[in-house]
Design an enzyme around this catalytic site. Structure first.
Site, PDB file in Angstrom:
ATOM      1  N   GLY A 161      41.173   5.975 -21.276  1.00 42.95           N
ATOM      2  CA  GLY A 161      41.576   7.147 -20.490  1.00 42.95           C
ATOM      3  C   GLY A 161      40.748   8.354 -20.884  1.00 42.95           C
ATOM      4  O   GLY A 161      39.988   8.319 -21.868  1.00 42.95           O
ATOM      5  N   GLY A 174       5.983   0.756   2.019  1.00 44.05           N
ATOM      6  CA  GLY A 174       5.286   1.665   1.098  1.00 44.05           C
ATOM      7  C   GLY A 174       6.149   2.849   0.753  1.00 44.05           C
ATOM      8  O   GLY A 174       5.892   3.956   1.166  1.00 44.05           O
ATOM      9  N   SER A 181      36.266   4.683 -23.437  1.00 43.07           N
ATOM     10  CA  SER A 181      35.706   3.474 -22.799  1.00 43.07           C
ATOM     11  C   SER A 181      35.632   3.660 -21.282  1.00 43.07           C
ATOM     12  O   SER A 181      36.367   3.013 -20.539  1.00 43.07           O
ATOM     13  CB  SER A 181      36.504   2.233 -23.170  1.00 43.07           C
ATOM     14  N   GLY A 220       0.853  -1.181   0.000  1.00 43.73           N
ATOM     15  CA  GLY A 220       0.000   0.000   0.000  1.00 43.73           C
ATOM     16  C   GLY A 220       0.881   1.220   0.000  1.00 43.73           C
ATOM     17  O   GLY A 220       2.097   1.125   0.209  1.00 43.73           O
ATOM     18  N   VAL A 280       2.370   4.971   1.221  1.00 44.59           N
ATOM     19  CA  VAL A 280       2.724   5.533   2.528  1.00 44.59           C
ATOM     20  C   VAL A 280       1.501   6.254   3.093  1.00 44.59           C
ATOM     21  O   VAL A 280       0.840   7.012   2.386  1.00 44.59           O
ATOM     22  CB  VAL A 280       3.898   6.533   2.375  1.00 44.59           C
TER      23      VAL A 280
HETATM   24  N1  LIG Z   1      30.649  14.461 -24.538  1.00 43.71           N
HETATM   25  C1  LIG Z   1      31.811  13.929 -24.937  1.00 43.71           C
HETATM   26  N2  LIG Z   1      32.510  13.150 -24.080  1.00 43.71           N
HETATM   27  C2  LIG Z   1      33.658  12.587 -24.486  1.00 43.71           C
HETATM   28  N3  LIG Z   1      34.191  12.736 -25.714  1.00 43.71           N
HETATM   29  C3  LIG Z   1      33.523  13.508 -26.607  1.00 43.71           C
HETATM   30  C4  LIG Z   1      32.311  14.124 -26.238  1.00 43.71           C
HETATM   31  N4  LIG Z   1      31.869  14.813 -27.313  1.00 43.71           N
HETATM   32  C5  LIG Z   1      32.774  14.632 -28.290  1.00 43.71           C
HETATM   33  N5  LIG Z   1      33.769  13.850 -27.879  1.00 43.71           N
HETATM   34  C6  LIG Z   1      34.862  13.362 -28.738  1.00 43.71           C
HETATM   35  O1  LIG Z   1      34.634  11.966 -28.913  1.00 43.71           O
HETATM   36  C7  LIG Z   1      35.792  11.232 -28.592  1.00 43.71           C
HETATM   37  C8  LIG Z   1      35.447  10.075 -27.655  1.00 43.71           C
HETATM   38  O2  LIG Z   1      34.818   9.078 -28.316  1.00 43.71           O
HETATM   39  P1  LIG Z   1      34.914   7.619 -27.760  1.00 43.71           P
HETATM   40  O3  LIG Z   1      34.218   6.769 -28.763  1.00 43.71           O
HETATM   41  O4  LIG Z   1      36.309   7.285 -27.424  1.00 43.71           O
HETATM   42  O5  LIG Z   1      34.075   7.731 -26.413  1.00 43.71           O
HETATM   43  S1  LIG Z   1      33.461   6.549 -25.535  1.00 43.71           S
HETATM   44  O6  LIG Z   1      34.496   5.497 -25.458  1.00 43.71           O
HETATM   45  O7  LIG Z   1      32.252   6.075 -26.178  1.00 43.71           O
HETATM   46  O8  LIG Z   1      33.194   7.106 -24.224  1.00 43.71           O
HETATM   47  C9  LIG Z   1      36.706  12.136 -27.860  1.00 43.71           C
HETATM   48  O9  LIG Z   1      37.999  11.814 -28.347  1.00 43.71           O
HETATM   49  P2  LIG Z   1      39.311  11.835 -27.438  1.00 43.71           P
HETATM   50  O10 LIG Z   1      39.486  13.279 -27.059  1.00 43.71           O
HETATM   51  O11 LIG Z   1      40.393  11.345 -28.368  1.00 43.71           O
HETATM   52  O12 LIG Z   1      39.126  10.936 -26.266  1.00 43.71           O
HETATM   53  C10 LIG Z   1      36.258  13.527 -28.217  1.00 43.71           C
HETATM   54  O13 LIG Z   1      37.012  13.989 -29.294  1.00 43.71           O
END
Ligand SMILES: Nc1ncnc2c1ncn2[C@@H]1O[C@H](COP(=O)(O)OS(=O)(=O)O)[C@@H](OP(=O)(O)O)[C@H]1O
Ligand SMILES: Nc1ncnc2c1ncn2[C@@H]1O[C@H](COP(=O)(O)OP(=O)(O)O)[C@@H](O)[C@H]1O
Length: 626
Positions: A459, A107, A533, A31, A33
């Site tokens: 990174g 709840g 990543s 139920g 709250v």
């Molecule tokens: N919002 C936002 N956040 C991070 N990065 C951004 C964003 N918008 C554009 N970019 C550009 O996209 C590159 C990162 O893409 P990735 O495919 O490596 O990103 S991820 O692994 O999916 O997080 C990243 O490249 P790197 O600077 O070489 O890392 C950016 O050039």
């Protein structure tokens, strides 16, 4: 009335002598709250004669102190820790004719996971509705989940009828609206009882203040429901928890029967293998027979292969064997579920690896709307397609609530992160399967003269991934290594041009990149990946796609301040100005690797230093010859 109760612990205690043959009814109580659920449950205990004397005395003392009526909710003072955490509390009590276990669902706003815990074994949902309200969203949500979880019947207790002058209109309105809503969900066994819990109206006995109500009081109604379905009438299912081998030739399949019964001589099918055999002995039941709910050791004829995790079942009506199924999935963890991520999945006694291949939609439990979604957050419910690495035996949840349910576990911590109900097994072999080719990885390795593998650089933006990967590829190329560099920016120009930077998009970005890397490893290449990543789970997925020793995770490590100062593309500046959303390190998270093969601090040395270190590591891994 006499009673067995343990409101302190809520533990399932063995019934007191004389109550063993009472029917058990499992209830889930929910139920909103402030709707009066706790007072109603307290009064129910009181009317059942199940309240402890010392607790009753405390209730009286409290009332005297306040100068008001007794607060029956105080009878429920269950385990403090659970209440504080807001967990489901189980209460067991009995009347002269019936024993009850009530799963008391808190709840609170977030409740999907609680309801799954409380309702997956319940026979009846007791849903509390305040007489002054229409059908609140949460009541609709509770009902929806109860229907989905296979709770066969609902009792709606309309509470606080004293506040609507014991009038008939509120009761009739709620009754009509609720039945209409429940009918859409296929729930037709609905009873509605108007109550005033503090005064006891229609809780233990019929109230004289509501002559217009001709049905039974709540407790009478609950006593009259058919007994808990313990699964004894269904087809035999025994998930094998372990196989007890005693040399020279005793081999017992141990586990708890989830459905049906078993006797010596019964034919059984061992799934997923599919061997047919016969039961030779049953240890643990009564008179050689054992039924659902009992833990047994079963021996079988013939030298069939039975292993931990198998399912013994009735050959006339066997479970389905499949490597994929459609299911309702309730997500229970703070870290969201995204399709493609790898999880461990427990079905019956079997533990397999698998993933959600597709999320068809999220279900708004309150409105029943199907909402498009990229992932499931904690307490979300969705319809998903699951695929598992090895065939599993299962039933549809609506046919068997035990062999049709599964848990999703974090593959690293083993924590439960989701709970699901199988809606439909996929036809075996319906999905694509990997086609073996004659020229394989081994042949390519011989021709190339080196092992293939993935060097995965992760990174922050600006940490140095592209610079290092580019230089590394030059060095490898010069040494005759067959390479390819998958750079995040490049992938986003084509293959992944439909993806943005929200969490779900990044998960899909890395899933696709990892799959491409896997294909390139199969092609014999040393693949360099330079992608932010940011999520550890996705990097784990990438690692899991290639063989042991073929993955080298490199954390290209620069603190945010350093990366931001470098700002090679001017993106940090734009992110700080609010022109770019979801920027890693600013308003989107980065999870650094716990144990990468290599960590390179790029605040110190040069890119050349970093590449020298990496080359040494790749040489040690056999991807490069010195
Ligand atoms: N919002 C936002 N956040 C991070 N990065 C951004 C964003 N918008 C554009 N970019 C550009 O996209 C590159 C990162 O893409 P990735 O495919 O490596 O990103 S991820 O692994 O999916 O997080 C990243 O490249 P790197 O600077 O070489 O890392 C950016 O050039
Ligand atoms: N040790 C180092 N390793 C890599 N790059 C470095 C290093 N020291 C300074 N840098 C500089 O940092 C910047 C990193 O940019 P980039 O390689 O595009 O990063 P990412 O691909 O991670 O976004 C480049 O301008 C590079 O010259």
């Amino acid at each position: 009335m006499t009673a067995v109760v343990d409101p302190d612990t809520g533990d399932a205690l063995p019934p007191r002598a004389g109550t063993a043959d009472r029917d058990l009814l499992r209830l889930v109580a929910c139920g909103g709250v402030g709707d009066g659920k706790r007072t109603l449950l307290g009064r129910l205990l009181y009317e059942a004669g199940a309240a402890r004397e010392d607790r009753l005395a405390a209730v009286r003392a409290d009332a005297a102190g306040r100068g008001g009526g007794p607060d029956y909710a105080l009878l429920l003072d269950g385990p403090a820790a659970e209440r504080e955490r807001g967990d489901v509390v189980h209460r067991r009590f009995a009347t002269a004719t019936r024993e009850f276990v009530v799963a008391d669902v808190p709840g609170r706003e977030r409740r999907t996971g609680d309801l799954v815990a409380g309702a997956s074994t319940a026979d009846v949902a007791l849903i509390v509705v305040d007489a002054r309200k229409s059908l609140p969203r949460e009541v609709r949500g509770h009902t929806h989940l109860a229907a989905l979880l296979g709770v066969g019947a609902v009792v709606v207790a309309v509470t606080k009828v004293d506040l609507v002058d014991y009038g008939r209109a509120a009761h009739e309105r709620i009754s009509h609206d609720y039945r209409e809503f429940a009918r859409r969900l296929g729930l037709t066994a609905v009873e509605v009882v108007p109550t005033c819990a503090p005064l006891g109206d229609n809780v233990g006995t019929r109230s004289a203040r509501m002559p217009w109500y001709e049905g039974p009081a709540l407790l009478e109604l609950l006593e009259s429901f058919p007994a808990t379905d313990r699964g004894g009438d269904r087809c035999f299912r025994l998930p094998v928890r372990y196989v007890n081998q005693v040399p020279p030739d005793f081999r017992g399949c141990c586990g708890r029967i989830t459905s049906g019964a078993v006797r010596p001589g019964d034919p059984v099918l061992v799934l997923p293998g599919g061997q047919r055999t016969a039961v030779t002995a049953v240890h643990g039941g009564e008179d050689d027979e054992a039924v659902a709910g009992e833990s047994v050791t079963v021996t079988v004829a013939d030298d069939v292969d039975v292993a931990r995790g198998d399912l013994l079942c009735d050959p006339e009506s066997p479970a389905e064997v499949t490597d994929g199924f459609q299911a309702h999935l309730v997500w229970l963890h703070e870290e969201p579920m995204f399709p493609g991520r790898r999880y461990a999945i427990r079905i019956g006694a079997r533990l397999v690896r698998g993933s959600v291949r597709a999320l068809r939609h999220r279900l708004d439990v309150d409105t029943l709307d199907q909402v498009p979604a990229a992932g499931l957050a904690c307490d979300d419910l969705g319809l998903v397609d699951v695929e598992v690495d090895q065939p599993v035996a299962l039933d549809r949840y609506q046919d068997d609530r035990r062999t049709g349910a599964f848990l999703v576990l974090d593959p690293v911590t083993n924590a439960t992160v989701g709970a699901g109900m199988v809606r439909q097994p996929a036809r075996p072999g319906a999905g694509p399967s990997w086609q073996r080719t004659d020229v394989g990885k081994a042949a390519r390795r011989l021709r190339n003269g080196h092992r293939p593998g993935v060097v995965w650089l992760t990174g922050l933006s600006g940490s140095g991934k592209s610079t290092i990967a580019n230089l590394l590829e030059q060095r490898l190329h010069a040494r005759g290594v067959h390479t390819y560099l998958l750079d995040g920016d490049n992938l986003r120009c084509g293959l992944n041009s439909d993806l943005g930077f929200r969490a779900a998009d990044r998960v899909e970005n890395i899933r696709r990149t990892a799959e491409v890397a896997r294909l390139m490893v199969d092609a014999g290449l040393v693949v360099l990946v330079a992608c932010i990543s940011p999520f550890a789970a996705d990097r784990r997925l990438a690692r899991a796609l290639v063989a042991e020793g073929e993955f080298c995770e490199v954390h290209v490590d620069a603190p945010l301040e350093v990366a931001e100062r470098r700002d090679p593309k001017g993106l940090y500046r734009r992110a700080r100005r609010g022109e770019i959303a979801d920027f890693t390190g600013i308003d989107s998270p980065y999870e650094p690797p716990d144990a990468p093969e290599v960590r390179i601090d790029t605040t110190g040395g040069t890119p050349e230093d970093a590449v020298a270190e990496l080359l040494a590591r790749l040489t040690a891994m056999g991807m490069v010859h010195s």
